[in-house]
Design a protein around this motif. Structure first.
Motif, PDB file in Angstrom:
ATOM      1  N   SER A  40       1.048  -1.288   0.048  1.00 58.93           N
ATOM      2  CA  SER A  40      -0.024   0.052   0.024  1.00 58.93           C
ATOM      3  C   SER A  40       1.084   1.097  -0.194  1.00 58.93           C
ATOM      4  O   SER A  40       1.781   1.388   0.688  1.00 58.93           O
ATOM      5  N   GLY A  53      -0.951  -0.853  -3.990  1.00 61.56           N
ATOM      6  CA  GLY A  53      -0.629  -1.452  -5.364  1.00 61.56           C
ATOM      7  C   GLY A  53      -0.481  -2.689  -4.950  1.00 61.56           C
ATOM      8  O   GLY A  53      -0.789  -3.313  -4.080  1.00 61.56           O
ATOM      9  N   ILE A  71      -6.901  -1.568  -2.833  1.00 63.49           N
ATOM     10  CA  ILE A  71      -5.995  -0.393  -2.950  1.00 63.49           C
ATOM     11  C   ILE A  71      -6.789   0.701  -2.157  1.00 63.49           C
ATOM     12  O   ILE A  71      -6.511   1.514  -1.436  1.00 63.49           O
TER      13      ILE A  71
END
Length: 151
Positions: A40, A53, A71
Motif C-alpha cells: 500500500s 498497489g 487499494i
C-alpha cells in the motif's frame, strides 16, 4: 560490428503492479506499507496522487476488481479523505524484477572483440526509490570502464 549479443538472466521475473491515479490536491504526505504480494502506498505528485498497489509475480495486465478494492480500502484507512478523491485512471504494468537489483560491470567476449556492459536493472516496483543511488553507481562503473580502456 559485434552483432547481437543476448544476455539472459534467469532471475528476471515480471512483477505485476496495479495502481490508481486520483485527484487529491490536499494530499502531500507519502505513505508506504510493504507486504508479500500487495503493498500500500500513497504518493502525491503535482497533478495527481498515486494509490497502490500490488507486487505479484504474474503476466496479467488486466485491472483486477479485487486489487482495486484492496487499494481503495487500505489507502482510505490510512487517509480517510481519499474516499472523496476522483479516480482519474487505473493502470497495470509489469516491472522487471529479480532477487537482487543488478548494478555491475561485465566484459563480454565475442570472437576477438570485447564488449563492456554496465547492467542496471531488476528494480521491480522500487525503481523510483532506488533510481538515484543505482544511477550514481552505474555512472561510477562507466567511468571506471572508460578509465581502464585508456590504460
Amino acid at each position: 560490428m559485434l552483432g547481437t549479443v543476448c544476455i539472459c538472466d534467469n532471475e528476471m521475473k515480471p512483477v505485476r503492479g496495479q495502481v490508481m491515479k486520483v485527484k487529491a490536491p490536499w494530499q502531500n504526505g507519502i505513505y508506504i506499507i510493504d507486504c508479500h504480494n500487495r503493498c500500500s502506498y500513497i504518493i502525491p505528485n503535482i497533478e495527481l496522487t498515486t494509490l497502490g498497489g500490488t507486487k505479484q509475480i504474474d503476466y496479467n495486465t488486466n485491472i483486477s476488481n479485487t486489487d482495486r478494492q484492496h487499494i481503495q480500502s487500505t489507502c482510505q484507512t490510512i487517509i480517510p479523505s481519499l474516499k472523496t478523491a476522483e479516480i482519474l485512471k487505473e493502470v497495470v504494468g509489469l516491472r522487471p524484477s529479480r532477487t537482487r537489483v543488478r548494478v555491475e560491470a561485465e566484459t563480454l567476449q565475442r570472437q576477438d572483440k570485447f564488449l563492456r556492459v554496465v547492467h542496471n536493472y531488476g528494480h521491480g516496483g522500487a525503481g523510483i526509490t532506488l533510481s538515484i543511488g543505482c544511477a550514481n553507481e552505474a555512472a561510477d562503473l562507466v567511468e571506471m570502464l572508460l578509465a581502464r580502456s585508456k590504460m
